[in-house]
Write an enzyme that holds these catalytic residues in place. Structure first.
Site, PDB file in Angstrom:
ATOM      1  CG  ASP A 176      -2.006  -1.065   1.096  1.00 35.74           C
ATOM      2  OD1 ASP A 176      -2.223  -1.552  -0.044  1.00 35.74           O
ATOM      3  OD2 ASP A 176      -2.614  -1.437   2.117  1.00 35.74           O
ATOM      4  CD  GLU A 178     -11.286 -34.366 -26.418  1.00 39.20           C
ATOM      5  OE1 GLU A 178     -10.458 -33.560 -26.026  1.00 39.20           O
ATOM      6  OE2 GLU A 178     -11.470 -34.657 -27.620  1.00 39.20           O
ATOM      7  CE  LYS A 196     -19.940 -29.812 -24.553  1.00 40.76           C
ATOM      8  NZ  LYS A 196     -20.123 -28.673 -23.655  1.00 40.76           N
ATOM      9  CG  ASP A 213     -19.590 -26.621 -17.407  1.00 39.38           C
ATOM     10  OD1 ASP A 213     -19.779 -25.845 -18.359  1.00 39.38           O
ATOM     11  OD2 ASP A 213     -20.389 -26.769 -16.477  1.00 39.38           O
ATOM     12  NE  ARG A 237     -19.201 -20.715 -29.148  1.00 42.62           N
ATOM     13  CZ  ARG A 237     -19.972 -20.997 -30.192  1.00 42.62           C
ATOM     14  NH1 ARG A 237     -19.433 -21.457 -31.286  1.00 42.62           N
ATOM     15  NH2 ARG A 237     -21.258 -20.843 -30.127  1.00 42.62           N
ATOM     16  CD  GLU A 249     -14.408 -25.177 -22.737  1.00 43.92           C
ATOM     17  OE1 GLU A 249     -14.085 -25.167 -23.951  1.00 43.92           O
ATOM     18  OE2 GLU A 249     -15.565 -25.018 -22.347  1.00 43.92           O
ATOM     19  CE1 TYR A 252     -12.085 -27.500 -27.556  1.00 42.42           C
ATOM     20  CE2 TYR A 252     -11.804 -27.599 -25.173  1.00 42.42           C
ATOM     21  CZ  TYR A 252     -12.379 -27.026 -26.300  1.00 42.42           C
ATOM     22  OH  TYR A 252     -13.242 -25.979 -26.146  1.00 42.42           O
ATOM     23  CE  LYS A 311     -23.958 -30.937 -22.413  1.00 45.58           C
ATOM     24  NZ  LYS A 311     -24.795 -29.945 -23.015  1.00 45.58           N
ATOM     25  CB  CYS A 336     -51.568  -8.973 -22.244  1.00 49.64           C
ATOM     26  SG  CYS A 336     -49.873  -8.407 -22.006  1.00 49.64           S
ATOM     27  CB  CYS A 366     -50.838  -4.102 -22.882  1.00 48.05           C
ATOM     28  SG  CYS A 366     -51.337  -5.480 -23.924  1.00 48.05           S
ATOM     29  CB  CYS A 412     -50.041 -10.136 -25.505  1.00 51.98           C
ATOM     30  SG  CYS A 412     -50.436  -8.403 -25.679  1.00 51.98           S
ATOM     31  CB  CYS A 442     -48.220  -5.344 -25.712  1.00 53.92           C
ATOM     32  SG  CYS A 442     -47.627  -6.198 -24.251  1.00 53.92           S
TER      33      CYS A 442
HETATM   34  S1  IVH Z   1     -14.299 -29.724 -29.528  1.00 49.26           S
HETATM   35  C1  IVH Z   1     -14.606 -28.695 -33.427  1.00 49.26           C
HETATM   36  N1  IVH Z   1     -13.653 -30.763 -27.212  1.00 49.26           N
HETATM   37  O1  IVH Z   1     -17.920 -27.470 -25.708  1.00 49.26           O
HETATM   38  C2  IVH Z   1     -15.303 -28.793 -32.173  1.00 49.26           C
HETATM   39  N2  IVH Z   1     -15.106 -28.885 -27.235  1.00 49.26           N
HETATM   40  O2  IVH Z   1     -20.650 -27.485 -26.677  1.00 49.26           O
HETATM   41  C3  IVH Z   1     -14.874 -27.793 -31.211  1.00 49.26           C
HETATM   42  N3  IVH Z   1     -15.763 -28.115 -25.013  1.00 49.26           N
HETATM   43  O3  IVH Z   1     -17.609 -24.720 -27.847  1.00 49.26           O
HETATM   44  C4  IVH Z   1     -15.100 -28.214 -29.867  1.00 49.26           C
HETATM   45  N4  IVH Z   1     -14.619 -29.588 -23.868  1.00 49.26           N
HETATM   46  O4  IVH Z   1     -16.205 -24.765 -25.690  1.00 49.26           O
HETATM   47  C5  IVH Z   1     -14.349 -29.822 -27.847  1.00 49.26           C
HETATM   48  N5  IVH Z   1     -12.960 -31.733 -25.240  1.00 49.26           N
HETATM   49  C6  IVH Z   1     -13.650 -30.805 -25.870  1.00 49.26           C
HETATM   50  C7  IVH Z   1     -14.418 -29.841 -25.177  1.00 49.26           C
HETATM   51  C8  IVH Z   1     -15.138 -28.904 -25.900  1.00 49.26           C
HETATM   52  C9  IVH Z   1     -15.437 -28.543 -23.804  1.00 49.26           C
HETATM   53  C10 IVH Z   1     -16.686 -26.994 -25.271  1.00 49.26           C
HETATM   54  C11 IVH Z   1     -16.246 -26.006 -26.320  1.00 49.26           C
HETATM   55  C12 IVH Z   1     -17.351 -25.993 -27.330  1.00 49.26           C
HETATM   56  C13 IVH Z   1     -18.502 -26.500 -26.537  1.00 49.26           C
HETATM   57  C14 IVH Z   1     -19.561 -27.106 -27.416  1.00 49.26           C
END
Ligand code: IVH
Length: 708
Positions: free
Chosen positions: A57, A136, A138, A140, A159, A194, A246, A334, A439, A442, A457, A463
C-alpha cells in the site's frame, strides 16, 4: 513486463515527491511499476507474497503521489491504472481465421449409435470397415482460441458468436498453462481449448472474495468466464485459470494424420491436454469410455458436463465437413442433468417479444448441482396441465399447482426445468392453474390460436412488454450488439419515449445529441463521454451483416441459425426482400432448415411490418452475407445430383457443394445451373438437356471442385 530502470539511486525513494526532478520521477515510476507488478503476480497468481500488505500500500501511495505531481509521466502500465479502475473501453474484436464451432449433443446411447451410423453412411463405408473415434471429457468452461505466428503468441480470442470473438490477449498471457512461445510449431497455428477453474481454486477464490466483501461466483464456469473477461489483466492474473487444448483452427501445415496424434503434438508443444483422452475402435469402446469418465467425474477436481467424441482420422473429418455451427464429425455425449426437490411458491407471467405469455416458476431457492436455483421455466399451459402439445400426458398427467413440491433439473447452462411433482405433498385445496386470458402488461386479450402452444397477447406493439422485448432483442449480442446500449438502457429510453422502435435508435443523436434542447449527456447516469461513445457505437452499427440484420428483426421462428441460412442463400438484403415480397415459397422451402412454419412467419411479419422494416433497412448499409468459399466456381450456383455417384455418397456430395457456396436442389428447373449425372441418370438428365442446362459426370464434378 517493463524493464527496471536503474539510473536513479536507491535513495531517490526517500526524496519527497515535491523535491523530485522530472528524470528522477520518471525512473522511480518505472521502478514502481515493475516492483508492484511483480508483487501483484506473486500475491495473486502464485499465492506467494513477496511483501506485506502495508508495504504494498505504501508503494502504491508513493506512486500515486508522484503521478499527481507529474501527470504527464503516468505510464500506460501504471499500477494506479491497472488495479481497481479498469479502462472504460470494452474488449477489441478479433475475427477468427476459422470459425469457432460448437457441438451437437447426444443424450442417450442410441444418439451415439446414430451419430456413428450417420457418419458411416455419409462416407459410404462397408459394414466391416474400421472407423476409430476419440473420447475425452467435455470441460465445462469457456473456449478460447490462441493464435501463434512464428511460434509466438499473437493474440487470444473468446468464441463470441463463432465468427468474431473478444480480444482477451492480455488476460490469456497471465494463464500459466498457455505458453507464450512454441518450439517447432507450424508457422501459423491457432490452438483452441477450454479455460476453466478447478474446484479447489474456485472455493479459495470465493473465500477470498467474500472476506474482502467482493462478489462471489455461482460456479467455477462463471468464475472462469468472469475472470477471463476482466478489463484489468491484473485481476485475471490474480485468478487461477487453467487451460486444456483440444482442437485447432488455422494451421499452416497439418498437425498430424489423426486427432490422437494431433493432440499428442499439442502436448509436446507444451500445452496441457486432458489425461483422460482415449482412442476408441468401436461404439462399445466409446460408451465404455463414457461410463469410465462419468465414474471419475466427482474426483477430477474440475467440472465436466459430458464426453466429446471425434472422428480420429483428420482426412475423414475434412470429408464430413461442417453444418452451420457444428462439425458433422464430433458430438458431445452429455451427462444426465442434476436434480433437486423444492416448493413452487409462485407463477409469474412474462410477456416475450412475440407476445407469448410464458409462465415462470418462482421456487423456494434450492441448490442443484452447485448452483442456487430460484426460477424455472414452465413452458406453457399444456405443460402445467400435464400434457404435451398433442394432448398426450406428461408426468402421467399430473398437473402443477401453487404450493406443489416439484423436482427441478438443470442440464448445462440452460434455464432450469421442472421434471416431476410429488402429489403426496400437495397442499389441501390447491387449485389447477390457468394462464390469464388477458395480457398482464397491457390488458389486451391473450389468445391461443389453433396449432400454437402458447397464449399470445394481441396488443402487438401497443403492448409495452412486446415493444421493449423486441428492442432488447434488437440490440442483443447476436443481433446489433451496440456497446453501451443494453437491456437496462433500452428500458429507460423506452419509458421516456426516446426510443420506441429500432429506427429511433439511429436517430438518437439527431434528436438528443449536441445542440439539441434535450441532450443525452444531461440524462441521469450519462455524461459527455458516455453519450459520445454511445453515438459512436450506434454509428458503428449502421453497417451490419445481413444475417445479423435478419436475426435482429425478431421474427418468430427465425433464430440465429436460420437467419444465417437465409443470408447465405440470398446473399443480399434486396434479394431476400424480393423473394418474400414475391411470395417465393418454393425458393424459400428449398433452403435446408426452412419449413412452412418459418415461411408463414416471414410472410406475416412482412405483411404486418414490411413498411417499418424497409424504412429501417433504408437507414442502414446491410452488407452481403460473406461466403467463405466464394472463389469456388460453384459458389452461388444451383446444382442437382442424379444417378449413382461412385467416389462419394450423395450426402457427402451435397455437403461438399454447400460448403463451397452452392445450392443443391432436388429437381431440375430453369434455375438449375449444373446437373451432375452419374450412371443410371434418367429423366432429370433428359429434362436438363431439354432446358439447356449444363450436364457433367462425376469426374467433371471432382475436377471442377479441384479434387480430381
Ligand atoms: S471440440 C470442433 N472438445 O464445448 C469442435 N469442445 O458445446 C470444437 N468443449 O464450444 C469443440 N470440452 O467450448 C471440444 N474436449 C472438448 C471440449 C469442448 C469442452 C466446449 C467447447 C465448445 C462447446 C460445445
Amino acid at each position: 513486463m517493463t524493464t527496471p530502470t536503474d539510473t536513479n539511486t536507491p535513495e531517490a525513494r526517500d526524496i519527497a515527491p515535491e523535491a523530485l526532478d522530472r528524470d528522477q520521477a520518471q525512473s522511480e515510476l518505472a521502478r514502481l511499476a515493475e516492483t508492484l507488478a511483480t508483487a501483484n503476480a506473486a500475491y495473486h497468481r502464485d499465492d506467494a507474497p513477496v511483501m506485506s500488505d502495508a508495504e504494498f500500500d505504501a508503494l502504491r501511495a508513493r506512486n500515486a503521489e508522484i503521478e499527481a505531481r507529474f501527470p504527464e509521466l503516468i505510464r500506460p502500465d501504471s499500477p494506479s491504472r491497472q488495479i481497481g479502475a479498469a479502462p472504460a473501453e470494452g474488449f477489441g474484436k478479433i475475427r477468427h481465421a476459422r470459425r469457432m464451432l460448437s457441438l451437437a449433443n447426444a443424450f442417450t446411447d442410441e444418439d451415439v449409435a446414430d451419430f456413428v451410423t450417420g457418419i458411416r453412411r455419409f462416407l459410404g463405408l462397408a459394414p466391416e470397415a474400421a472407423l476409430a473415434f476419440t473420447a475425452e471429457p467435455k470441460i465445462d468452461g469457456l473456449s478460447l482460441s490462441l493464435r501463434y505466428e512464428g511460434g509466438k503468441l499473437i493474440h487470444a480470442a473468446t468464441r463470441g458468436d463463432g465468427e468474431t470473438g473478444e480480444d482477451v490477449s492480455a488476460n490469456a498471457r497471465t494463464i500459466a498453462d498457455i505458453p507464450d512461445r512454441l518450439e517447432g510449431a507450424p508457422e501459423i497455428l491457432e490452438v483452441r481449448g477450454e479455460v476453466y477453474m478447478s474446484h479447489a481454486d474456485f472455493a479459495a477464490l470465493n473465500q477470498r472474495q467474500s472476506e474482502r466483501g467482493g462478489k462471489t461466483f455461482a460456479n467455477p464456469r462463471n468464475a472462469a468466464a468472469g475472470s477471463l473477461r476482466q478489463l484489468d489483466p491484473a485481476i485475471t492474473a490474480a485468478r487461477p485459470l487453467r487451460f486444456f487444448a483440444y482442437a485447432w483452427g488455422e494451421s499452416s501445415e497439418r498437425l498430424a494424420p489423426t486427432q490422437t496424434e494431433a493432440i499428442a503434438r499439442l502436448g509436446a508443444l507444451g500445452f496441457a491436454t486432458n489425461p483422460r483422452f482415449r482412442r476408441c475402435d468401436t461404439p462399445d469402446d466409446m460408451l465404455a469410455t463414457y461410463a469410465e469418465i462419468e465414474a471419475q467425474r466427482a474426483a477430477l477436481g474440475y467440472d465436466i458436463d459430458g464426453v466429446v467424441y471425434k472422428l480420429d482420422e483428420l482426412a475423414l473429418q475434412d470429408r464430413l465437413g461442417l453444418r452451420s455451427t457444428t462439425p458433422r464429425w464430433a458430438i458431445a455425449h452429455k451427462f444426465p442433468a442434476e436434480r433437486a426437490w423444492t416448493v413452487l411458491e409462485g407463477i409469474d407471467i412474462q410477456v416475450g417479444r412475440t407476445g407469448a405469455l410464458s409462465p415462470v416458476a418462482r421456487l423456494r431457492p434450492v441448490t442443484v448441482g452447485g448452483v442456487v436455483v430460484s426460477n424455472a421455466t414452465l413452458h406453457n399451459e399444456d405443460y402445467i396441465a400435464g400434457r404435451d402439445s398433442r394432448g398426450a400426458p406428461i408426468r402421467e398427467g399430473r398437473d402443477i399447482r401453487l404450493g406443489d413440491w416439484v423436482e427441478v433439473y438443470r442440464a448445462g447452462d440452460v434455464i432450469p426445468k421442472i421434471r416431476d411433482i410429488d402429489l403426496t405433498r400437495r397442499p389441501q385445496g390447491a387449485a389447477p392453474y390457468h394462464v390469464p386470458e388477458t395480457c398482464p402488461e397491457c390488458g389486451s386479450p391473450a389468445i391461443r390460436e389453433p396449432g400454437d402452444s402458447v397464449r399470445r397477447c394481441t396488443g402487438g406493439l401497443v403492448c409495452p412488454a412486446q415493444a421493449v422485448e423486441r428492442l432488447k432483442h434488437f440490440v442483443s449480442r447476436a443481433a446489433f450488439d451496440i456497446e453501451g446500449l443494453g437491456a437496462k438502457q433500452v428500458e429507460s429510453f423506452w419509458r421516456d419515449g426516446w426510443v420506441q422502435t429500432p429506427r429511433d435508435i439511429f436517430t438518437l443523436e439527431a434528436r438528443f445529441g449536441p445542440g439539441q434542447p434535450r441532450q443525452l449527456k444531461n440524462r441521469e447516469g450519462w455524461g459527455e463521454t458516455s453519450a459520445r461513445k454511445l453515438f459512436a457505437a450506434i454509428d458503428d452499427k449502421r453497417r451490419i451483416g445481413l444475417a445479423r440484420f435478419l436475426f435482429a428483426l425478431g421474427i418468430r421462428h427465425v433464430g440465429e441459425t436460420s437467419a444465417s441460412m437465409l443470408a447465405a442463400h440470398y446473399g443480399r438484403w434486396e434479394a431476400f426482400r424480393e423473394a418474400v415480397e414475391a411470395g417465393a415459397e418454393d425458393d424459400l422451402l428449398a433452403i435446408d432448415g426452412v419449413g412452412p412454419v418459418m415461411v408463414r412467419a416471414l410472410r406475416s411479419a412482412f405483411e404486418a411490418e414490411g413498411g417499418e422494416i424497409d424504412a429501417l433497412a433504408e437507414m442502414l448499409e446491410i452488407t452481403p452475407a460473406e461466403s467463405r468459399a466464394s472463389d469456388s466456381p460453384v459458389a452461388g450456383k444451383t446444382l442437382v445430383f442424379t444417378g449413382t455417384l461412385e467416389r462419394m455418397t450423395r450426402a457427402e456430395a451435397k455437403a461438399r457443394a454447400e460448403s463451397l457456396g452452392a445450392k443443391v436442389a432436388g429437381s431440375v428447373s430453369a434455375k438449375t445451373d449444373l446437373l451432375i449425372a452419374g450412371p443410371g441418370a434418367g429423366s432429370k438428365a433428359k429434362k436438363a438437356t431439354d432446358l439447356g442446362v449444363e450436364v457433367i459426370d462425376e469426374e467433371g464434378w471432382l475436377r471442377l471442385i479441384g479434387e480430381a
